[in-house]
Write an enzyme that holds these catalytic residues in place. Structure first.
Site, mmCIF file in Angstrom:
data_model
loop_
_atom_site.group_PDB
_atom_site.id
_atom_site.type_symbol
_atom_site.label_atom_id
_atom_site.label_comp_id
_atom_site.label_asym_id
_atom_site.label_seq_id
_atom_site.Cartn_x
_atom_site.Cartn_y
_atom_site.Cartn_z
ATOM 1 N N HIS A 109 -5.232 29.970 66.872
ATOM 2 C CA HIS A 109 -4.927 28.559 66.147
ATOM 3 C C HIS A 109 -6.012 27.612 65.728
ATOM 4 O O HIS A 109 -6.000 26.562 65.478
ATOM 5 C CB HIS A 109 -3.811 27.780 66.827
ATOM 6 C CG HIS A 109 -2.578 28.685 67.014
ATOM 7 N ND1 HIS A 109 -1.506 29.003 65.896
ATOM 8 C CD2 HIS A 109 -2.045 29.432 68.182
ATOM 9 C CE1 HIS A 109 -0.585 29.783 66.486
ATOM 10 N NE2 HIS A 109 -0.785 30.138 67.585
ATOM 11 N N ASN A 130 6.159 29.063 65.935
ATOM 12 C CA ASN A 130 5.295 29.890 65.028
ATOM 13 C C ASN A 130 6.474 29.995 63.754
ATOM 14 O O ASN A 130 7.628 29.703 63.670
ATOM 15 C CB ASN A 130 5.022 31.308 65.455
ATOM 16 C CG ASN A 130 4.035 31.193 66.502
ATOM 17 O OD1 ASN A 130 3.042 30.429 66.486
ATOM 18 N ND2 ASN A 130 3.989 32.136 67.446
#
Length: 706
Positions: free
Chosen positions: A87, A160
């Protein structure tokens, strides 16, 4: 004039290192920003020059006593901190979450339970695999992490845009990330799953099959963060004021609907505008088109089996179809402020699945349990020590008295002599909080079992939900999945990995494995599809109902002599629906016709089809066959976007090979109300899906019917 924060920008709330909110200056600078009008050193000494080193003579050696040179270079050399292992590539925004109050019977957490309560939030979106410098539009899972600054402490919902994960147990997390990251010998490919090690892993750890097929679907290339669904992935336990418990899964539902890019669009954007998603989010907020989501929960009984309708709620590779457990809306999220400083906020924000408030508890999901350790551990290295929670963007908005002391970068100036409990030296302070004081008191429940390295038999079903997902989609979405598998596996060099992947696909759908095998030039294994169970049409992105068009962008091709009054009419109609119009012309500057003036915001050199949700050609637009305009229109047509023209602008469409009678092509004698209404309607449907047969780019023919 001192630097000023822009109208669209926000910043972390003015909170002390110990969680006490205080008012910033009523006028002048934020005390956390630069102070004073003169250039100074890091110790506040005013400096006369910052362009020349201190030397012995104009051509002499630089002197060691030049403290400003050493300080300036030293700071520069240490500007970068370790990027996130996963990320790393992200964008973020400030906002507010407002509770509907409908969750009051489920949880005592005020952030969800108190009707009308507004809670500040900071939301970070991200890709998973790529580095900080990678492109936004790669095929990948996206992070959707929300930090709630609640009055009871910080709650981080770290999710997510895909509701399942590749693995069932966190002990495999290093393995799946190592497999997905660039190969360690050459450090390629960047931000991609189309390579040997990824497919080697997921075809041997077949629990990844469900997440993988979501990644191969249109969900892997979202149109915008604003049109992206979010999921908490895990099952959590909620506790209400009567100490009653239930299990829930969290869902973020975008008000604009769930939409994606086409694969060609994603590839073009990665080259022409690698910051496509970042720019889209920031521009929308700056233009007042604030992104919105509803937070909802699926609710399940907290039974001993931790299952619902035969689905194991502790398995993060499984979903519960909304047809079996509808999502109940409990609040709304609005993002209304861009960060003032990317590093201070977006880069330094630290999320942790461990951050929960009273009324929210964990389940025995082995992936969640491991994440609870990992997210805390990673901040120690990335942010330089245990006091990362005191960085402004990470500070709690509720008072802190944690009895923790010292360490690198300690910003608080603690008082007292007894940072331990119990104590009498500091009169017993701080006092532990029980349930009635709002303390985080877990609801007792039995825990028993033999110590084993095993999973429950229910975790062994790796294929039924992947088959359910595929079977639930429209034929167009299924074709996109077949194309994606064909592309990804076509990038794999090892034959054995491709063959193993086909064996996995044979358990999902006979037509899917046949198409992919044909594209790879390999024999298809005998199909052995599993029973998909209850189908879930809710999973489809292609739906018959229109969505709001707030923040959508329409490009209008124009030039000298174009119908500026018509452009103004179309702009007015679009802006009434929250959409934007941008003029595209051969050259920059202004288009002028009497009192009518239009600013050229994109030229044929700087504009590309990926930037627009629809393209319209104005009456009087250039008809010189400029290839850049032709390519732009052809791409938009191929990507199923709304295409339009009025007056002699239709000739420009024909010159680009676009049939004015084709599906999704809007024409008219003028930019009248009817044409504006059709343009708005086309934007609301996202794409002209019935144009698909005319532009399909699949080289793999569908398998013949049996």
């Amino acid at each position: 004039m001192p630097p000023a924060r822009q109208p669209d920008q926000s910043a972390p709330t003015t909170v002390s290192p110990t969680g006490v909110t205080y008012e910033g200056p009523r006028e002048g600078r934020d005390p956390r920003a630069q102070a004073g009008d003169f250039l100074t050193s890091g110790t506040g000494v005013r400096l006369p020059d910052t362009d020349h080193s201190l030397k012995a003579g104009r051509r002499g050696p630089v002197l060691l006593q030049d403290f400003h040179l050493r300080e300036k270079i030293n700071a520069f050399d240490h500007e970068r901190i370790p990027e996130r292992v996963v990320h790393a590539r992200g964008a973020a925004a400030h906002g507010v979450f407002t509770a509907y109050g409908t969750a009051g019977k489920l949880t005592r957490a005020a952030v969800m339970a108190e009707k009308g309560l507004e809670t500040p939030v900071f939301v970070r979106f991200s890709t998973v695999l790529g580095s900080r410098g990678s492109a936004d539009t790669v095929r990948d899972t996206r992070g959707f992490a929300t930090k709630f600054y609640t009055k009871e402490g910080i709650w981080d919902l770290v999710g997510n845009n895909i509701p399942v994960f590749f693995i069932q147990d966190a002990i495999k997390f290093p393995d799946i990330i190592h497999a997905g990251k660039p190969h360690p010998d050459r450090e390629i490919p960047q931000a991609q799953s189309a390579h040997d090690t990824f497919w080697d892993f997921v075809t041997q750890h077949t629990e990844a099959t469900h997440h993988t097929i979501w990644n191969m679907s249109d969900r892997g290339i979202p149109r915008s963060y604003r049109t992206m669904e979010g999921f908490g992935v895990h099952t959590f336990r909620l506790v209400n004021a009567d100490r009653e418990t239930c299990l829930v899964k969290f869902h973020w539902k975008p008000v604009l609907g769930v939409h994606s890019l086409t694969w060609e669009e994603a590839q073009l954007a990665a080259g022409f505008d690698p910051d496509f998603h970042r720019r889209d989010l920031a521009d929308a907020i700056e233009n007042g088109a604030f992104p919105e989501w509803e937070l909802g929960v699926q609710v399940f009984p907290d039974n001993e089996e931790q299952t619902f309708e035969g689905i194991d709620l502790l398995d993060s590779t499984k979903i519960v179809p909304e047809e079996l457990a509808p999502v109940q809306p409990i609040g709304k999220l609005v993002l209304n402020g861009n960060p003032t400083n990317y590093f201070a906020e977006t880069e330094q924000v630290a999320f942790n699945t461990n951050h929960v408030v009273p009324g929210i508890e964990f389940t025995n999901d082995p992936l969640l349990q491991g994440r609870n350790f990992s997210y805390l551990d990673t901040q120690l290295t990335r942010l330089g020590g245990p006091n990362w929670r005191q960085i402004p963007i990470n500070r709690s908005h509720s008072p802190l008295n944690d009895n923790l002391r010292d360490g690198f970068h300690q910003d608080a100036v603690h008082e007292g002599q007894a940072p331990y409990l119990p104590n009498t030296v500091d009169a017993g302070s701080p006092v532990p909080a029980d349930w009635s004081d709002g303390g985080y008191v877990e609801v007792p429940r039995p825990v028993q079992g033999e110590i084993v390295r095993e999973t429950h038999v229910s975790f062994e079903d790796h294929f039924s939900q992947a088959a359910m997902f595929y079977a639930s989609l429209t034929s167009i979405e299924q074709q996109h999945i077949a194309d994606a598998y064909t592309f990804e596996l076509g990038k794999v060099y090892e034959q054995a990995i491709k063959e193993r992947a086909l064996t996995v696909l044979a358990t999902i759908d006979a037509d899917l494995v046949a198409q992919v095998a044909t594209g790879l030039g390999l024999p298809a294994p005998a199909p052995e599809p599993v029973e998909p169970g209850v189908l879930s049409p809710t999973l489809r992105q292609i739906k018959p109902e229109p969505f709001p068009i707030t923040g959508r962008i329409v490009g209008v091709v124009a030039g000298p002599g174009a119908d500026l009054k018509g452009i103004a009419k179309l702009r007015k109609a679009l802006e009434a629906e929250g959409a934007l119009l941008r003029v595209i012309a051969p050259h920059g500057g202004q288009l002028v016709d009497g009192k009518d003036v239009e600013i050229v915001e994109r030229t044929f050199a700087t504009g590309r089809s990926i930037e627009f949700d629809a393209i319209v050609v104005a009456d009087g637009a250039p008809k010189d066959g400029d290839f850049r305009a032709v390519v732009m229109l052809q791409e938009a047509f191929r990507h199923l976007k709304g295409i339009g023209a009025w007056g002699d602008g239709v000739e420009v469409l024909r010159a680009a090979g676009i049939d004015p009678e084709a599906p999704g092509v809007i024409t008219g004698p003028s930019a009248n109300a009817a044409m504006a209404a059709e343009t708005v309607a086309a934007l609301g449907m996202h794409r002209a899906w019935d144009r698909t047969p005319l532009v399909t780019n699949s080289v793999v023919p569908p398998a013949p019917a049996a």
